[in-house]
Structure formats: structure tokens, C-alpha cells
Design a protein around this motif. Structure first.
Motif, PDB file in Angstrom:
ATOM      1  N   GLY A 118      83.278  43.412  22.279  1.00  0.00           N
ATOM      2  CA  GLY A 118      82.250  44.417  22.037  1.00  0.00           C
ATOM      3  C   GLY A 118      82.219  45.525  23.077  1.00  0.00           C
ATOM      4  N   SER A 147      77.560  54.510  23.320  1.00  0.00           N
ATOM      5  CA  SER A 147      78.949  54.397  22.873  1.00  0.00           C
ATOM      6  C   SER A 147      79.202  55.389  21.744  1.00  0.00           C
ATOM      7  CB  SER A 147      79.248  52.976  22.371  1.00  0.00           C
ATOM      8  OG  SER A 147      79.198  52.070  23.446  1.00  0.00           O
ATOM      9  N   THR A 201      79.825  34.748  24.075  1.00  0.00           N
ATOM     10  CA  THR A 201      78.567  35.435  23.788  1.00  0.00           C
ATOM     11  C   THR A 201      78.235  35.369  22.304  1.00  0.00           C
ATOM     12  OG1 THR A 201      79.416  37.022  25.407  1.00  0.00           O
ATOM     13  CG2 THR A 201      77.307  37.527  24.378  1.00  0.00           C
ATOM     14  N   ASN A 202      79.225  35.726  21.475  1.00  0.00           N
ATOM     15  CA  ASN A 202      79.016  35.787  20.032  1.00  0.00           C
ATOM     16  C   ASN A 202      80.121  35.055  19.289  1.00  0.00           C
ATOM     17  OD1 ASN A 202      76.726  37.674  19.957  1.00  0.00           O
ATOM     18  ND2 ASN A 202      78.188  39.143  20.801  1.00  0.00           N
ATOM     19  N   GLY A 235      81.221  39.862  26.503  1.00  0.00           N
ATOM     20  CA  GLY A 235      79.913  39.853  27.140  1.00  0.00           C
ATOM     21  C   GLY A 235      79.980  39.401  28.589  1.00  0.00           C
ATOM     22  N   LYS A 255      72.609  51.243  25.855  1.00  0.00           N
ATOM     23  CA  LYS A 255      74.052  51.144  26.126  1.00  0.00           C
ATOM     24  C   LYS A 255      74.847  51.279  24.825  1.00  0.00           C
ATOM     25  CE  LYS A 255      75.987  47.043  26.568  1.00  0.00           C
ATOM     26  NZ  LYS A 255      76.470  45.735  27.060  1.00  0.00           N
TER      27      LYS A 255
END
Ligand code: ADP
Ligand code: MG
Length: 631
Positions: free
Chosen positions: A348, A283, A12-13, A216, A279
């Protein structure tokens, strides 16, 4: 001499880090953002967009944008059918595409089998697309060093991380991506190992570590052992389709069902962006608002308050799906949850409090979360890069064997004992036997390389195991044991187990082989793979034939042959066997593998009855003998 960095090339990243005054730090852009979305988009004029910009283009020009490329690295068409079906872009092995030697396809790979991803009308290999992301990270790092006023701001070397379960081809593809981006890849290291390094867990004398990585789109659990600064992966497990994206999908679906009518894709995307923001908020806070002011097809927008408790109820089943893989990994490592000394959070999605509680419960301890879970892998990669260039501490920490190690066996064939890319320290053993009757010594020829034939591998050492007592062929049990210690020193020992005769030598396998040599040997092994296999099959067939021929000759020469077979053989049976024997012996001299196999088969067939007769009578004799002795 340029700079070195550590890179987390994620699904994802992606992000890049380096060690500054002894402390690893991630490199951020002007707005303080460290993450570069692993997304690549091609503009109408061929311009390449990477990261946030490419992610935005996912909305406007999805057909020109690729993501989740990591799922395709180093894989074949057959491996990726499932993934390809879930993603919007085309994946194939187009015959017409010919990117040239610099496009990240491996030498020796048949052109039609190279997997490519289509963006607009162009086909790219996965390493090529990943290289765009890596180039962006390199650019970002160079910008950082230049702004800092460094005279020498170039970045030319990197340590890149991969999931622990990545196989050889996937690691090689990652290395290729680095090269295509103009980076010398100092080392490929495992993501969980990098995370553990970032927490300095290598300084523990010994311990077991559970690394829980929820990103992700993927979930990985790895159980590591650390001893004297060396990490070993004991077990890995996970779910290749489980992560934050699934939470986003649940929240988006909920919003859509509350809206209660179909909306255009642009509105769906606007909702997705809003729920992701919510979302993230949850957290940190107990309550927030999902908010879209207006979007095409949704003129009045969508607003809704949501609490953390509500999100947790919704996503609980998803998080529960990580429990099974964790238990399995522990079981595979032969451990109980109470054996785990440290738990580490990566990815993440482990910022979510519910996930943290679950990990704490699973492993019976508070997991490490002092570092940002989406940055910790890059930080560890930077630490490893620093260790490598500064020469401080163990140079060979986390090393892997660059090429397979093995010995030469009958007919000049290589038998691999430690496979290439095994993490060191590593060991392996294999049982062998003798080929001739009364053989009292065997030659052990130690080899390095991937090729099937010993002559094509690099010869590391030869030694002789002597003093085997005379025994019929095939009876001695010779154990050959390979051991590579943390310094990369290989020792080879051979032992005859019935008598415990033993010989040991030490060899240094990795020294003296440059990267270029390793590469040449790998490329050759790809290029020759087919011819090698054929040559090996021929040798195997000849060995098999030789064994049957010798056994038959031995039988026919027995002094008690006539007694043994009296009245049991058919007329002409012995002659038929002799004829088959002669033909098999002649076939061994040719290079026609099928002929050798056919004649061996024929000889086997011709002797089947004789073998039964002999077996039968020998057994009866033996039993009779025992009766006499034992009574
Ligand atoms: P990957 O390893 O798959 O490349 P990351 O480790 O960067 O990915 O994780 C990305 C995921 O983490 C995304 O689903 C993103 O929404 C999620 N994420 C990032 N920050 C938070 C947060 N504060 N709360 C919840 N999820 C988060
Ligand atoms: Mg990751």
C-alpha cells in the motif's frame, strides 16, 4: 469439488482473489473493500472478531486484540524477543496452556516451547490466530460465489503467499494456518513471485525483476530471475520494522506537538485515524486537511492543512532507509541497477508518489504500477492457483522440493545435498572420499527425507561408481552432484575428479509420495530428532575412531618401522601405543559414544610423539630424495 482461491496473508492486511474467465480479480465486501485488516479480537463471551471490526476494537479493548501476528509465525520465543517488546500483547510459552492437537502447534514440539499469544485469559498459537483471518477470507469468498448464484460455492483449496525470506518453519506454520481454516493449501508461494505472475512476467523468456514491497510495517526487496516460466529468487533484503505505520507515527507526533499538551489515548487514536486519511489523500492530491472534529480530551478538535511537499519532507528519511537494502540485494545477486529488466511495486505504501520516484531512480526504469499495489500479490496467488488446478502450462512452475535429498555415507548416516523446500530447478554438490585403501568402487545410495539415519529415509535409488584406480583411503576426490530440473526430475552423478570416472542416473523423487506421506515423514523427523542426533553422533564417533585405529595399525606394521623410529622412541612407548590401540578397538564395538570418544582421544595422545617422529623423518627423506633427483 469446491473452488480455489489465492490469498495474500499480510502483516497489516489480507485479501483473497480468484480467476474469473481467465482474469484474476479480488473479492470485495459490500462496500467495495478488498482488504481485511489482519487483526483478531476476542469478545467477552468468546466471540471472535476479525478485520475492520477487530481493528475498531483495538481502540476499545486493546487487551483482547492481536495484530502483526505474521511476525510470530513459525518462530521460537528466542527469535521474537524484539518484536514482542514492541507490541502491546503478551507473547510466551505458557506451560499450562494445552490447546490439543488441532491448535497449530507441531507434533513433537515440546509443549513448553510452543510460542503463544495471550488475548484476555486465553493463549493462541500464531497459526491459530492467522487461521481466524483465513477463515474470514474463506467466508467472504464463499459469500461471493453464493451471491453470484453458484451452486457449488464452497472454497476448499488455496494458494497462500509468504515473504521470500520466510524459512521452512515459517512456511510450515502458514500451511498449518491454512489447514486449521479448513483449506487445503495447494502451494505456498513467494510474495514477489506472485506479484510478478500477476504482471505476466513469467511469459518473458528470461529477465531479472526487482520487486519493491513497502507495506504497513515491513519493507522487502527481492531480486528474481525468470527463465522459461520459472522464477528463482536471487536475493532478498529489507527492514522488518519500516513501513506506512512509521509515516503515520511521524504525522501523529507532529500533530501532538502542535497541540502542545498531553491528550488521552482516545484522542491520540482519533488523530492517528485522521492523519492516515490525509496521507492517503496526498497520494492523489497536492493538498488536504487533517481533521478531527472533537475527541475525548480534545473538545475543539484539530484541523490543519498539509501539502504533499510537506509530507514528503517529513517522510523522506524513512523512504531513504530503503535504498541501502536495495543496493545490498543487487550486490548479493551480483547485479548492477542497469541489469534489472522490470521493477514491480507492491504494498500500500508504494502508492505514495515519492516512493515511486525513488524506485524509478534506483532501478533506472518506471516500475510496474498498473495493478493496485496492495492487491497484486493476491492476484498473482490466484493466477498460480488457477495454473495448478487447470493443469494448463507448466504444472511444476515455481515448485519446491518437498523433502531433502541426499546420499548415505559411512555408517548409515544421511548427508543432505539439496535441502527441503529448495525452489526448483535446484542443484547441489558435495565432495566425498573412500574409506578403505585401494577401494575401486563406491556405492551411492540416494535418499529422500529429513532423518539423520539413512535407514529412516526413503530410498530412491542405488548405483555404483566403478573404476576408481587403487589409491590410499581418503585420497580419491569423489564429487556427487544432484540436479533437479523444472519438471522435478532428479539426476545424480558421481565423478572421481582425479581420473574423471563418472556415473549418472535419473530418479523421480517427488512422484509417488502423497501429501500425507510427506507430512508423516516430517512429523517423524520432529519426533525422532533427539534420538536421531544421538545415533548420528555415535556413528560419527565410531568413524573417527576407526580412522585413527587404522592409521595407527598401518604405521606400526610398516616394514621400516624400526629404522624409521630408531633411537627416537621412549622406553615402553610402543607398548603404550599398542595398549591404547586395543582399548580403542574394543570401544568401537560398544554403543557408548563417550567411551569411544575418550579412547580415540587417548589413542591420539599416545601416538602424537610417534607421528611427529615419522613425519619428521619422512620429510627429511623426501627432501634428500629430491635433492638427488633434481640436481
Ligand atoms: P502489508 O503487506 O504490510 O499487510 P499493505 O500492503 O496492505 O500491508 O500496506 C498497508 C500500508 O499501506 C498501510 O500503512 C497503509 O496506510 C498504506 N497505504 C494504503 N493506501 C495508501 C495510499 N493511498 N497512500 C499511502 N499509503 C497507503
Ligand atoms: Mg504485503
Amino acid at each position: 469439488m469446491g473452488n480455489v482461491v489465492g490469498i495474500d496473508l499480510g502483516t497489516t492486511n489480507s485479501l483473497v482473489a480468484y480467476v474469473k474467465d481467465g482474469v484474476p480479480v479480488v473479492i470485495r465486501d459490500e462496500s467495495g473493500d478488498a482488504l481485511v485488516p489482519s487483526v483478531v479480537s476476542v469478545g467477552g463471551d468468546g466471540t471472535i472478531f476479525v478485520g475492520r471490526e477487530a481493528q475498531r476494537r483495538l481502540l476499545t479493548t486493546p487487551s483482547r486484540t492481536a495484530y502483526s501476528v505474521k511476525r510470530f509465525m513459525g518462530r521460537g520465543i528466542e527469535d521474537v524477543r524484539e518484536d514482542a517488546g514492541l507490541l502491546p500483547f503478551r507473547v510466551g510459552a505458557p506451560r499450562q496452556a494445552r490447546g490439543g492437537p488441532s491448535d497449530g502447534s507441531r507434533a513433537g514440539e515440546p509443549e513448553s516451547q510452543v510460542l503463544r499469544i495471550q488475548i484476555a485469559d486465553k493463549w493462541f498459537t500464531p497459526p491459530e490466530l492467522s487461521a481466524f483471518v483465513l477463515r474470514e477470507l474463506k467466508r467472504r469468498a464463499e459469500e461471493h460465489f453464493r451471491e453470484r448464484g453458484d451452486f457449488d460455492f464452497e472454497v476448499d483449496r488455496a494458494v497462500i503467499t509468504v515473504p521470500a525470506y520466510f524459512n521452512d518453519a515459517q512456511r510450515t506454520a502458514t500451511r498449518d494456518a491454512g489447514r486449521l481454516a479448513g483449506l487445503e493449501v495447494l502451494r505456498i508461494i513467494n510474495e514477489p513471485t506472485a506479484a510478478s505472475l500477476a504482471y505476466g512476467l513469467d511469459t518473458r523468456n528470461r529477465g531479472t525483476i526487482a520487486v519493491y514491497d513497502l507495506g504497513g510495517g515491513t519493507f522487502d526487496i527481492s531480486i528474481l530471475k525468470v527463465e522459461d516460466g520459472v522464477f528463482q529468487v536471487l536475493a532478498t533484503n529489507g527492514d522488518t520494522h519500516l513501513g506506512g505505520d512509521d509515516i503515520d507515527a511521524l504525522l501523529t507526533e507532529q500533530a501532538l506537538s502542535e497541540i502542545g499538551r498531553a491528550v488521552p489515548p482516545e484522542a491520540v487514536q482519533a488523530l492517528r485515524t485522521a492523519v492516515i486519511q490525509a496521507k492517503w489523500d496526498l497520494s492523489e492530491f497536492e493538498e488536504t486537511e487533517i481533521r478531527v472534529d472533537s475527541a475525548p480530551g480534545l473538545p475543539t478538535g484539530y484541523r490543519r492543512r498539509i501539502t504533499r511537499a510537506e509530507l514528503e519532507r517529513l517522510m523522506h528519511p524513512l523512504v531513504d532507509r530503503t535504498i541501502g537494502p536495495c543496493r545490498q540485494a543487487l550486490a548479493d545477486a551480483g547485479l548492477q541497477p542497469s541489469d534489472i529488466d522490470e521493477a514491480v511495486l507492491v504494498g500500500g505504501s508504494t502508492r505514495i508518489p515519492l516512493v515511486r520516484r525513488l524506485v524509478a531512480e534506483l532501478f533506472g526504469r518506471e516500475p510496474h504500477a498498473e495493478l493496485n499495489p496492495d492487491e497484486v500479490v493476491a492476484l498473482g496467488a490466484a493466477v498460480q492457483a488457477d495454473i495448478l488446478i487447470s493443469g494448463r502450462r507448466e504444472m511444476l512452475l515455481l515448485d519446491v522440493t518437498p523433502l531433502s535429498l541426499g546420499i548415505e555415507t559411512m555408517g548409515g548416516v544421511t548427508s543432505k545435498i539439496i535441502l527441503r523446500n529448495s525452489t526448483i530447478p535446484a542443484s547441489g554438490r558435495e565432495m566425498f572420499t573412500t574409506f578403505a585403501d585401494n577401494q575401486t568402487a563406491v556405492d551411492i545410495h540416494v535418499l529422500q527425507g529429513e532423518r539423520e539415519l539413512a535407514a529412516d529415509c526413503r530410498s530412491l535409488a542405488r548405483f555404483r561408481l566403478r573404476g576408481i584406480p587403487p589409491m590410499p583411503a581418503g585420497l580419491p576426490r569423489i564429487e556427487v552432484r544432484f540436479q533437479i530440473d523444472a519438471d522435478g526430475i532428479l539426476s545424480v552423478s558421481a565423478r572421481e575428479l582425479r581420473t574423471s570416472v563418472e556415473q549418472t542416473i535419473e530418479v523421480k523423487p517427488s512422484y509417488g509420495l502423497t501429501d500425507a506421506e510427506v507430512e508423516r515423514m516430517l512429523i517423524e523427523s520432529f519426533e525422532h530428532a533427539e534420538a536421531d542426533v544421538e545415533a548420528r553422533l555415535l556413528i560419527d564417533a565410531r568413524n573417527e575412531a576407526e580412522t585413527v585405529v587404522q592409521a595407527t595399525e598401518k604405521l606400526l606394521r610398516r616394514p621400516d618401522f624400526d629404522e624409521l623410529t630408531a633411537g627416537a622412541l621412549a622406553p615402553g612407548e610402543r607398548e603404550r601405543i599398542e595398549a591404547a590401540l586395543a582399548e580403542a578397538r574394543q570401544a568401537i564395538g560398544t554403543s557408548d559414544r563417550e567411551l569411544v570418544q575418550r579412547k580415540t582421544e587417548a589413542l591420539n595422545h599416545a601416538t602424537r610423539h610417534l607421528a611427529e617422529v615419522v613425519m619428521d623423518r619422512s620429510v627429511r627423506e623426501a627432501l634428500a630424495g629430491r635433492n638427488v633427483k633434481d640436481v
